[in-house]
Design a protein around this motif. Structure first.
Motif, PDB file in Angstrom:
ATOM      1  N   ILE A 169      -3.466  -3.461 145.124  1.00 58.88           N
ATOM      2  CA  ILE A 169      -2.167  -4.146 145.015  1.00 58.88           C
ATOM      3  C   ILE A 169      -2.276  -5.317 144.038  1.00 58.88           C
ATOM      4  N   LYS A 170      -3.360  -6.090 144.136  1.00 58.80           N
ATOM      5  CA  LYS A 170      -3.547  -7.220 143.212  1.00 58.80           C
ATOM      6  C   LYS A 170      -3.672  -6.740 141.770  1.00 58.80           C
ATOM      7  N   ASP A 171      -4.397  -5.640 141.543  1.00 54.17           N
ATOM      8  CA  ASP A 171      -4.538  -5.106 140.190  1.00 54.17           C
ATOM      9  C   ASP A 171      -3.204  -4.626 139.639  1.00 54.17           C
ATOM     10  N   ILE A 172      -2.404  -3.963 140.470  1.00 51.49           N
ATOM     11  CA  ILE A 172      -1.085  -3.497 140.027  1.00 51.49           C
ATOM     12  C   ILE A 172      -0.199  -4.682 139.670  1.00 51.49           C
ATOM     13  N   ARG A 173      -0.213  -5.707 140.509  1.00 53.77           N
ATOM     14  CA  ARG A 173       0.586  -6.911 140.225  1.00 53.77           C
ATOM     15  C   ARG A 173       0.116  -7.602 138.946  1.00 53.77           C
ATOM     16  N   TYR A 174      -1.179  -7.678 138.764  1.00 59.86           N
ATOM     17  CA  TYR A 174      -1.719  -8.311 137.571  1.00 59.86           C
ATOM     18  C   TYR A 174      -1.301  -7.535 136.320  1.00 59.86           C
ATOM     19  N   ARG A 176       1.272  -5.566 136.007  1.00 57.63           N
ATOM     20  CA  ARG A 176       2.722  -5.707 135.852  1.00 57.63           C
ATOM     21  C   ARG A 176       3.052  -7.045 135.205  1.00 57.63           C
ATOM     22  N   MET A 177       2.399  -8.107 135.660  1.00 61.08           N
ATOM     23  CA  MET A 177       2.642  -9.429 135.078  1.00 61.08           C
ATOM     24  C   MET A 177       2.188  -9.477 133.624  1.00 61.08           C
TER      25      MET A 177
END
Length: 188
Positions: A169-174, A176-177
Motif C-alpha cells: 500500500i505504501k509503495d502504491i501511494r508513493y 501515485r504521488m
C-alpha cells in the motif's frame, strides 16, 4: 518508499529477544525429568523473511541472522551461522511453494525447524555432548517445542502478511504521488 530490509532486521532482532525471554521463562531441564520448550522464533522468522529473496541474498541474510543470534544471544555463532545459511539456501528450493497459501508456508517452516533440531541433536550425539536416546529427547524436549513454535509460526505468518500488505500500500501511494508530481511538473 518503505525500506523492507531495515524493518526485517528489526523484526528479527525482536524475535531473537523474544527467544531469550522465552528461554528465561521456560528454561530447559537438562535432567530431562520434566518437559522443556526451546524457542525458535528467530529461526522461523528468518526463514519466512528470506524466502522470497534471491539466492545469494537469501543465504547471506540468513547467515548474518545466524551470526548475530550466535554472537549476541548464544555462544555457538559458527554453528548458528552455518545452519541458518544452509536453511536459507534450502528454503529457496521451495520458493514457488511458499507463494501458495499459509498452510504450505507453515508446513515448510515447521519441517525445517524440526530438521534444524534433528541436526543439532544428532550433532550433539556424534560429538558426545549428550547420550540420551532419541525417544527421550523427543518426548522431553522436542514435543512441546514443536507445539509451542507451531503456534508461533502462524502468528509470524500473520505479522509478515500484514507488513507485506502495508508495504505494498505504501509503495502504491508513493508511486501515485510521484506520478502526480511528474504531471504537475509537465503542466508548468
Amino acid at each position: 518508499m518503505i525500506n523492507k530490509e531495515r524493518y526485517s532486521f528489526i523484526f528479527l532482532l525482536i524475535l531473537a529477544l523474544l527467544d531469550q525471554i522465552n528461554a528465561s521463562l521456560f528454561s530447559v531441564d537438562f535432567t530431562y525429568s520434566s518437559l522443556s520448550i526451546v524457542s525458535h522464533l528467530c529461526f522461523c522468522g528468518c526463514m519466512l523473511v528470506v524466502s522470497h529473496e534471491k539466492t545469494m541474498n537469501r543465504i547471506l541474510y540468513a547467515c548474518l541472522c545466524g551470526l548475530c543470534v550466535g554472537l549476541f544471544f548464544t555462544s555457538d555463532w559458527l554453528v548458528k551461522m552455518l545452519l541458518f545459511g544452509f536453511f536459507g539456501w534450502l528454503i529457496g528450493l521451495f520458493k514457488d511453494m511458499m507463494d501458495q497459501d499459509h498452510w504450505v508456508q507453515f508446513a515448510i517452516v515447521f519441517l525445517m525447524m524440526f530438521l534444524y533440531d534433528l541436526i543439532c541433536f544428532f550433532g550433539a550425539i556424534i560429538l558426545g555432548y549428550i547420550t540420551m536416546s532419541f525417544m527421550k529427547w523427543f518426548i522431553y524436549v522436542e514435543a512441546l517445542t514443536l507445539v509451542f513454535n507451531g503456534v508461533w509460526i502462524f502468528v509470524l505468518l500473520y505479522i509478515i502478511t500484514v507488513f507485506n500488505r502495508y508495504a505494498t500500500i505504501k509503495d502504491i501511494r508513493y508511486k501515485r504521488m510521484e506520478k502526480l508530481h511528474m504531471q504537475n511538473i509537465r503542466r508548468k
